[in-house]
Design an enzyme around this catalytic site. Structure first.
Site, PDB file in Angstrom:
ATOM      1  N   LYS A  76       7.868  -1.850  74.560  1.00 57.50           N
ATOM      2  CA  LYS A  76       7.627  -2.584  73.316  1.00 57.50           C
ATOM      3  C   LYS A  76       6.420  -3.493  73.493  1.00 57.50           C
ATOM      4  O   LYS A  76       5.964  -3.739  74.623  1.00 57.50           O
ATOM      5  CB  LYS A  76       8.852  -3.402  72.907  1.00 57.50           C
TER       6      LYS A  76
ATOM      7  N   MET B 248       2.811   4.701  71.930  1.00 59.18           N
ATOM      8  CA  MET B 248       4.237   4.861  72.221  1.00 59.18           C
ATOM      9  C   MET B 248       4.926   3.536  72.538  1.00 59.18           C
ATOM     10  O   MET B 248       5.593   3.393  73.566  1.00 59.18           O
ATOM     11  CB  MET B 248       4.414   5.854  73.360  1.00 59.18           C
ATOM     12  N   ARG B 249       4.765   2.581  71.652  1.00 59.08           N
ATOM     13  CA  ARG B 249       5.444   1.294  71.821  1.00 59.08           C
ATOM     14  C   ARG B 249       6.060   0.847  70.503  1.00 59.08           C
ATOM     15  O   ARG B 249       5.485   1.078  69.441  1.00 59.08           O
ATOM     16  CB  ARG B 249       4.450   0.211  72.256  1.00 59.08           C
TER      17      ARG B 249
ATOM     18  N   ASN C 100       1.345   5.269  60.948  1.00 63.83           N
ATOM     19  CA  ASN C 100       1.747   5.969  62.168  1.00 63.83           C
ATOM     20  C   ASN C 100       1.822   7.464  61.889  1.00 63.83           C
ATOM     21  O   ASN C 100       2.155   7.890  60.785  1.00 63.83           O
ATOM     22  CB  ASN C 100       3.129   5.471  62.627  1.00 63.83           C
TER      23      ASN C 100
ATOM     24  N   HIS D 184       3.735  10.906  63.109  1.00 64.89           N
ATOM     25  CA  HIS D 184       4.936  11.332  63.832  1.00 64.89           C
ATOM     26  C   HIS D 184       5.083  12.854  63.733  1.00 64.89           C
ATOM     27  O   HIS D 184       4.916  13.425  62.650  1.00 64.89           O
ATOM     28  CB  HIS D 184       6.186  10.650  63.257  1.00 64.89           C
TER      29      HIS D 184
HETATM   30  C1  GAR Z   1       1.214  13.193  68.522  1.00 68.92           C
HETATM   31  O1  GAR Z   1       1.852  14.441  68.481  1.00 68.92           O
HETATM   32  C2  GAR Z   1       1.966  12.175  67.685  1.00 68.92           C
HETATM   33  O2  GAR Z   1       2.565  12.738  66.556  1.00 68.92           O
HETATM   34  C3  GAR Z   1       2.974  11.681  68.674  1.00 68.92           C
HETATM   35  O3  GAR Z   1       2.270  11.574  69.887  1.00 68.92           O
HETATM   36  C4  GAR Z   1       1.293  12.608  69.935  1.00 68.92           C
HETATM   37  C5  GAR Z   1      -0.022  12.008  70.404  1.00 68.92           C
HETATM   38  O4  GAR Z   1      -0.921  13.015  70.746  1.00 68.92           O
HETATM   39  N1  GAR Z   1       3.540  10.418  68.259  1.00 68.92           N
HETATM   40  C6  GAR Z   1       4.833  10.126  68.341  1.00 68.92           C
HETATM   41  O5  GAR Z   1       5.661  10.874  68.821  1.00 68.92           O
HETATM   42  C7  GAR Z   1       5.216   8.761  67.786  1.00 68.92           C
HETATM   43  N2  GAR Z   1       6.643   8.638  67.655  1.00 68.92           N
HETATM   44  P1  GAR Z   1      -2.453  12.655  70.972  1.00 68.92           P
HETATM   45  O6  GAR Z   1      -2.537  11.527  71.990  1.00 68.92           O
HETATM   46  O7  GAR Z   1      -3.052  13.932  71.515  1.00 68.92           O
HETATM   47  O8  GAR Z   1      -3.051  12.268  69.645  1.00 68.92           O
END
Ligand code: GAR
Length: 192
Positions: A65, A92-93, A109, A111
């Site tokens: 967090k 991711m926080r 954000n 997702h």
């Molecule tokens: C993405 O798939 C995004 O949707 C996810 O992290 C990845 C980042 O990829 N986010 C989550 O899961 C948030 N809850 P990237 O660093 O290659 O853009």
């Protein structure tokens, strides 16, 4: 519209945003700062490639967090860049109310699922294991509850019968790379 991108990982979505900007497809939005919470995050390498300032900001003391001194450092970095829009692209926080209040209504954000289905970690894997026929990705405003803010736009991705987790992941990422820059461009048009 000045955009600050926050990320923790490889930064493929940040790269998609920067490519869209370079191609003139980001509307009135302009990325002015990239911020990572890990010094080894691939997203930081995009700064020199695209001529955008990119900085690691120490998120300590917490691991999952952003709260306390780390949160204050992030707020200061984003305020220094005079952000009109804060884009979480693989950040991711969990964010606390004080952070949300500092940029009220300005944080979006990405997702990797069709929210409200499969919130939290590994949205693609959750959908794959659940055996759904359609999944996708979502861009939403950030609210206090994780992955629960107002949905701005979603993109559907079919799950094929011969899909592996790897092939589905690649297709969801490809959809993300289209959706997120398009949403930013649209928000910049309505803001200007
Ligand atoms: C993405 O798939 C995004 O949707 C996810 O992290 C990845 C980042 O990829 N986010 C989550 O899961 C948030 N809850 P990237 O660093 O290659 O853009």
């Amino acid at each position: 519209m000045k955009v600050v991108i926050l990320g923790s990982g490889r930064g493929s979505n940040a790269e998609a945003i920067l490519r869209a900007q370079a191609a003139g497809r980001l509307g009135a939005a302009r990325v002015v700062q990239i911020v990572a919470d890990r010094p080894d995050a691939g997203i930081l390498a995009l700064g020199p490639r695209f001529g955008v300032p990119a900085a690691y900001v120490d998120p300590a003391p917490f691991k999952t967090k952003l709260e306390g001194p780390g949160e204050e450092r992030f707020i200061a970095a984003i305020q220094a860049a005079q952000a009109d829009l804060v884009v979480l692209a693989g950040f991711m926080r969990v964010l606390k109310p004080s952070f949300l209040a500092a940029f009220a209504g300005k944080i979006i954000n990405l997702h990797p699922s069709l929210l409200p289905a499969f919130p939290g970690l590994n949205g693609i894997g959750q959908a794959f294991r659940a055996g759904v026929k359609v999944t996708g990705c979502t861009v939403h405003y950030v609210a206090q509850e994780v992955d629960a803010g107002q949905i701005i736009e979603q993109s559907q991705v079919p799950v094929m019968t011969d899909d592996t987790l790897e092939s589905l992941t690649a297709r969801v990422h490809a959809a993300e790379h289209v959706l997120l820059p398009a949403v930013i461009a649209r928000l910049s048009q309505t803001a200007s």
